[in-house]
Write an enzyme that holds these catalytic residues in place. Structure first.
Site, PDB file in Angstrom:
ATOM      1  N   CYS A  87      -8.256 -11.554  14.144  1.00  0.00           N
ATOM      2  CA  CYS A  87      -8.918 -10.261  14.280  1.00  0.00           C
ATOM      3  C   CYS A  87      -9.205  -9.697  12.886  1.00  0.00           C
ATOM      4  O   CYS A  87      -8.349  -9.779  12.006  1.00  0.00           O
ATOM      5  CB  CYS A  87      -8.012  -9.305  15.053  1.00  0.00           C
ATOM      6  SG  CYS A  87      -8.730  -7.687  15.331  1.00  0.00           S
ATOM      7  N   HIS A 129     -11.830 -10.443  23.826  1.00  0.00           N
ATOM      8  CA  HIS A 129     -11.112  -9.899  22.663  1.00  0.00           C
ATOM      9  C   HIS A 129     -11.731  -8.568  22.226  1.00  0.00           C
ATOM     10  O   HIS A 129     -11.021  -7.581  22.009  1.00  0.00           O
ATOM     11  CB  HIS A 129     -11.149 -10.933  21.524  1.00  0.00           C
ATOM     12  CG  HIS A 129     -10.542 -10.469  20.246  1.00  0.00           C
ATOM     13  ND1 HIS A 129      -9.439 -11.049  19.677  1.00  0.00           N
ATOM     14  CD2 HIS A 129     -10.895  -9.456  19.394  1.00  0.00           C
ATOM     15  CE1 HIS A 129      -9.129 -10.418  18.557  1.00  0.00           C
ATOM     16  NE2 HIS A 129     -10.008  -9.457  18.353  1.00  0.00           N
ATOM     17  N   GLU A 130     -13.057  -8.541  22.136  1.00  0.00           N
ATOM     18  CA  GLU A 130     -13.740  -7.322  21.669  1.00  0.00           C
ATOM     19  C   GLU A 130     -13.648  -6.201  22.707  1.00  0.00           C
ATOM     20  O   GLU A 130     -13.485  -5.034  22.361  1.00  0.00           O
ATOM     21  CB  GLU A 130     -15.200  -7.620  21.321  1.00  0.00           C
ATOM     22  CG  GLU A 130     -15.410  -8.651  20.214  1.00  0.00           C
ATOM     23  CD  GLU A 130     -14.579  -8.417  18.968  1.00  0.00           C
ATOM     24  OE1 GLU A 130     -14.265  -7.253  18.644  1.00  0.00           O
ATOM     25  OE2 GLU A 130     -14.213  -9.419  18.329  1.00  0.00           O
ATOM     26  N   HIS A 133     -10.595  -4.153  22.462  1.00  0.00           N
ATOM     27  CA  HIS A 133     -10.607  -3.125  21.407  1.00  0.00           C
ATOM     28  C   HIS A 133     -11.117  -1.775  21.941  1.00  0.00           C
ATOM     29  O   HIS A 133     -10.710  -0.726  21.459  1.00  0.00           O
ATOM     30  CB  HIS A 133     -11.516  -3.553  20.244  1.00  0.00           C
ATOM     31  CG  HIS A 133     -10.860  -4.489  19.268  1.00  0.00           C
ATOM     32  ND1 HIS A 133      -9.737  -4.162  18.558  1.00  0.00           N
ATOM     33  CD2 HIS A 133     -11.187  -5.748  18.884  1.00  0.00           C
ATOM     34  CE1 HIS A 133      -9.400  -5.183  17.755  1.00  0.00           C
ATOM     35  NE2 HIS A 133     -10.266  -6.162  17.951  1.00  0.00           N
TER      36      HIS A 133
HETATM   37 NI    NI Z   1     -10.266  -7.959  16.937  1.00  0.00          NI
END
Ligand code: NI
Length: 161
Positions: A87, A129-130, A133
Site C-alpha cells: 500500500c 484493496h482500494e 480505503h
Molecule cells: Ni492501499
C-alpha cells in the site's frame, strides 16, 4: 499530491459520495493518477491524498488507467485467493491477504458514465484493496492479529529509521 501514511486519522474515516462528476472531480482523479504513477503504485484511493471522497484510480502495467467514482461491489465469488499486497500509505510493507477471487463492481467513470466491471486476478485485487480505503480499512486489517502486529512493528522500525 502528498500521500498520507499509516497513523493518519483520514485513513480510518468513511469517505463521502461524489455528488457530481464535474471538471474538479475529473481533475482530482487525474492528479491522483499522476501521484500514483510518480510513486510507482498501481492503485490509489482519495483518502490516501487526504480527501474523503468515494473515488479511487488504478492502472496495472500497460493496461488503461481506470477511474472509479462511487464504486460498490455488487457481487463477489465464494472462491478466495491469497495474494501479496502492499500500500502506498504503508511503503515497504507487504503481506499475503485472502480475498474473493472474482468481483463485480459498479461505479462511474471520468466521463460520468455508469459501468459494471467483472474482474479477476490483479484487477480484482486492486479494486478490493482500494475500495477498502473508502471505508477506512487497510490491507493489514485482513491479517491475523499476530501477523498484523509483526507487520506494524516492521513499519514502525522503518518509520523511525
Ligand atoms: Ni492501499
Amino acid at each position: 499530491m502528498e500521500i498520507v501514511t499509516y497513523g493518519n486519522e483520514v485513513l480510518r474515516s468513511q469517505a463521502e459520495p461524489v455528488r457530481v462528476i464535474d471538471a474538479a472531480a475529473v481533475k482530482l482523479a487525474q492528479d491522483m493518477l499522476e501521484t500514483m504513477r510518480a510513486g510507482k503504485g498501481i492503485g490509489l484511493a482519495a483518502p490516501q491524498v487526504g480527501i474523503l471522497k468515494r473515488l479511487f484510480v488504478m492502472q496495472i502495467a500497460d493496461d488503461v488507467p481506470r477511474v472509479f467514482f462511487n464504486p460498490r461491489i455488487v457481487e463477489q465469488s465464494e472462491e478466495t485467493v491469497k495474494f501479496e499486497e502492499g500500500c502506498m500509505s504503508l511503503p515497504g510493507i507487504y503481506a499475503d491477504v485472502v480475498r474473493p477471487e472474482i468481483v463485480r463492481v459498479h461505479a462511474w467513470n471520468e466521463k460520468g458514465r455508469a459501468f459494471t466491471l467483472e474482474a479477476d486476478g490483479l484487477l480484482a485485487r486492486v479494486i478490493q484493496h482500494e475500495l477498502d480505503h473508502l471505508h477506512g480499512l487497510m490491507f493489514i486489517d485482513h491479517l491475523s492479529p499476530l501477523k498484523r502486529k509483526r507487520v506494524l512493528k516492521a513499519w514502525e522500525e522503518k518509520f523511525r529509521a
